[in-house]
Design a protein around this motif. Structure first.
Motif, PDB file in Angstrom:
ATOM      1  N   UNK A 180      62.853 -24.305 -20.514  1.00  0.00           N
ATOM      2  CA  UNK A 180      62.393 -23.004 -20.994  1.00  0.00           C
ATOM      3  C   UNK A 180      62.161 -22.085 -19.801  1.00  0.00           C
ATOM      4  N   UNK A 181      62.886 -20.956 -19.814  1.00  0.00           N
ATOM      5  CA  UNK A 181      62.828 -19.989 -18.712  1.00  0.00           C
ATOM      6  C   UNK A 181      62.164 -18.699 -19.197  1.00  0.00           C
ATOM      7  N   UNK A 182      61.804 -17.856 -18.250  1.00  0.00           N
ATOM      8  CA  UNK A 182      61.085 -16.621 -18.580  1.00  0.00           C
ATOM      9  C   UNK A 182      61.062 -15.712 -17.362  1.00  0.00           C
ATOM     10  N   UNK A 185      69.946 -21.809 -13.188  1.00  0.00           N
ATOM     11  CA  UNK A 185      69.463 -22.673 -14.275  1.00  0.00           C
ATOM     12  C   UNK A 185      70.308 -22.475 -15.531  1.00  0.00           C
ATOM     13  N   UNK A 238      59.140 -15.260 -14.950  1.00  0.00           N
ATOM     14  CA  UNK A 238      58.714 -15.815 -13.660  1.00  0.00           C
ATOM     15  C   UNK A 238      59.691 -16.861 -13.113  1.00  0.00           C
ATOM     16  N   UNK A 239      60.760 -17.117 -13.845  1.00  0.00           N
ATOM     17  CA  UNK A 239      61.712 -18.150 -13.410  1.00  0.00           C
ATOM     18  C   UNK A 239      62.469 -17.711 -12.162  1.00  0.00           C
ATOM     19  N   UNK A 240      62.467 -18.601 -11.175  1.00  0.00           N
ATOM     20  CA  UNK A 240      63.242 -18.355  -9.947  1.00  0.00           C
ATOM     21  C   UNK A 240      64.664 -18.853 -10.189  1.00  0.00           C
ATOM     22  N   UNK A 244      58.679 -22.744 -14.803  1.00  0.00           N
ATOM     23  CA  UNK A 244      59.881 -22.990 -15.592  1.00  0.00           C
ATOM     24  C   UNK A 244      59.843 -24.471 -15.920  1.00  0.00           C
ATOM     25  N   UNK A 245      59.950 -24.817 -17.204  1.00  0.00           N
ATOM     26  CA  UNK A 245      59.685 -26.210 -17.573  1.00  0.00           C
ATOM     27  C   UNK A 245      60.907 -26.877 -18.208  1.00  0.00           C
TER      28      UNK A 245
END
Lengths: 277, 277
Positions: free
Chosen positions: A187-189, A198, A191-193, B184-185
């Protein structure tokens, strides 16, 4: 490569056809499935969405109870309206159109919907039950995405699914549903680097970010399944369709992809709820 | 590289010290925090765990109400016991020791625990509230992992967290908590393809798989934070500690890592619940 344009209208049509029959049977038993929609204020897009949902209900014989509250409505008044609908035995599903005016505690309003009538899948309890594998009414857009995947027999088990977005009605529940079907889920958003890196790993990509044409063509792995849950102004998705089409093995268009199925899932959940009475 | 051995005993001690004060204050008001533990059957490890938890309560002044039911107990009987505890105003927290004998519907039993007393974080509603960012009592091991990370001021925001495991009390809630802190999970499990490759991307790795020494040293990215929630026979974690120590920047030992903090979170939640009465 054999490329599939995932036809949401076709999937929706299949769902609504079976619903018509189920509604007829319910009516012979004296039950008319009823969805109550609550619209607060006068946001034009929200008005359009609520109208679309109500009309879709009526087309297959579901009663549409449309409640329109003024934009000055206080949280307490909205809670009272919801409580009345919770108590009303002729109402099987309750949909509170998001967003409500900012002075209202939307979360509190959502949480006050009786779990048995939460056909739009907005309560934390409904989400928890979905994530634990026994939810009756997952949020409709995530449910629609799963229906599309299943309709086209696209494999999920062991695949790497990447979800871009983490809202309570979209990113979080679709991540949960994909995990329940044995996908490895990222799950990305915001704040994802290294988001492109990814996304590039995704066998299944769900775009649920709310930014027009955000997902770029060169982020897509060859053969990926691309599901665009975006609905931005001017009927533009979150995925740059033309560019992403190239590498995808299957892709939803916007419009005509996830959207129509979302509405049919709302109808399905309402009929499900009426059958459980 | 400056390597940190994440000392769970130290973190736990810090938490329990503040709890002792809070318990004293509650007692001056005539309230004795009380955790009810329910053990069904005579599994020796479960007996040990329940005893440890009860003793830990008593050490800081929380009353431990220990209920031991025979292994022949039926679901209905267990539900009745839980309902009595739900109604009992002197009980602030209820813990049903997992696993119960296989003929019992464990999920139904968990779900029957009043959300206000679900200090072990086992209900779907509790999970949903946690995932939506307003849960009071997340499951204790995930809560412990977050406490350790925060105690050592390890950054989470924007980091890639990989969780190996997806159980309702561990993998799912720790994924949710890390997501809420802007990681990111990626959630992995037995169906995950190329697990070593995915683990190799982790800035933060949570091992919650229940297999001794499962996570290998060469899967660990240089500088990763490694949190081992495993508790396998013989006090062996899910992480091959000696091998993973090499590349990790911070790592929990087993024993003395996540375990002690888990118990202190259970105590904390019980005191929290007593304060809310």
């Amino acid at each position: 490569m054999n490329k599939i344009i995932l036809d949401g209208k076709l999937v929706a049509k299949n769902i609504t056809e079976t619903l018509k029959e189920r509604v007829s049977i319910l009516k012979t038993k004296g039950i008319t499935p009823c969805l109550a929609t609550i619209l607060v204020g006068d946001d034009p897009s929200s008005e359009t969405y609520v109208k679309m949902k109500g009309n879709a209900c009526e087309r297959i014989g579901i009663k549409s109870l449309r409640i329109h509250l003024p934009k000055e409505t206080e949280t307490a008044d909205l809670l009272k309206t919801i409580e009345e609908l919770n108590q009303d035995e002729t109402v099987h599903g309750i949909l509170l159109q998001h967003p409500v005016p900012s002075h209202i505690d939307e979360r509190k309003a959502f949480e006050s919907i009786d779990i048995r009538k939460d056909v739009d899948g907005v309560t934390s309890t409904g989400y928890g039950q979905t994530a634990f594998g026994f939810g009756k009414y997952p949020s409709c857009t995530p449910a629609a995405i799963m229906e599309i995947i299943k309709f086209y027999h696209l494999p999920i088990d062991g695949k790497h699914a990447v979800v871009v977005g983490r809202s309570p009605i979209l990113g979080k529940p679709v991540s949960a549903l994909l995990l329940n079907e044995n996908a490895t889920v990222t799950t990305c958003h915001s704040h994802t680097a290294n988001l492109p890196e990814i996304v590039k790993q995704a066998d299944i990509l769900v775009a649920a970010v709310g930014k027009p044409n955000f997902i770029q063509g060169d982020w897509i792995k060859k053969g990926a399944v691309v599901l665009d849950a975006g609905y931005n102004k001017g009927n533009i998705g979150d995925v740059d369709y033309e560019a992403c089409y190239e590498n995808a093995s299957a892709i939803t268009p916007v419009p005509g992809g996830v959207g129509p199925v979302t509405i049919s899932m709302l109808l399905k959940h309402t009929v499900d709820a009426a059958e459980l009475v």
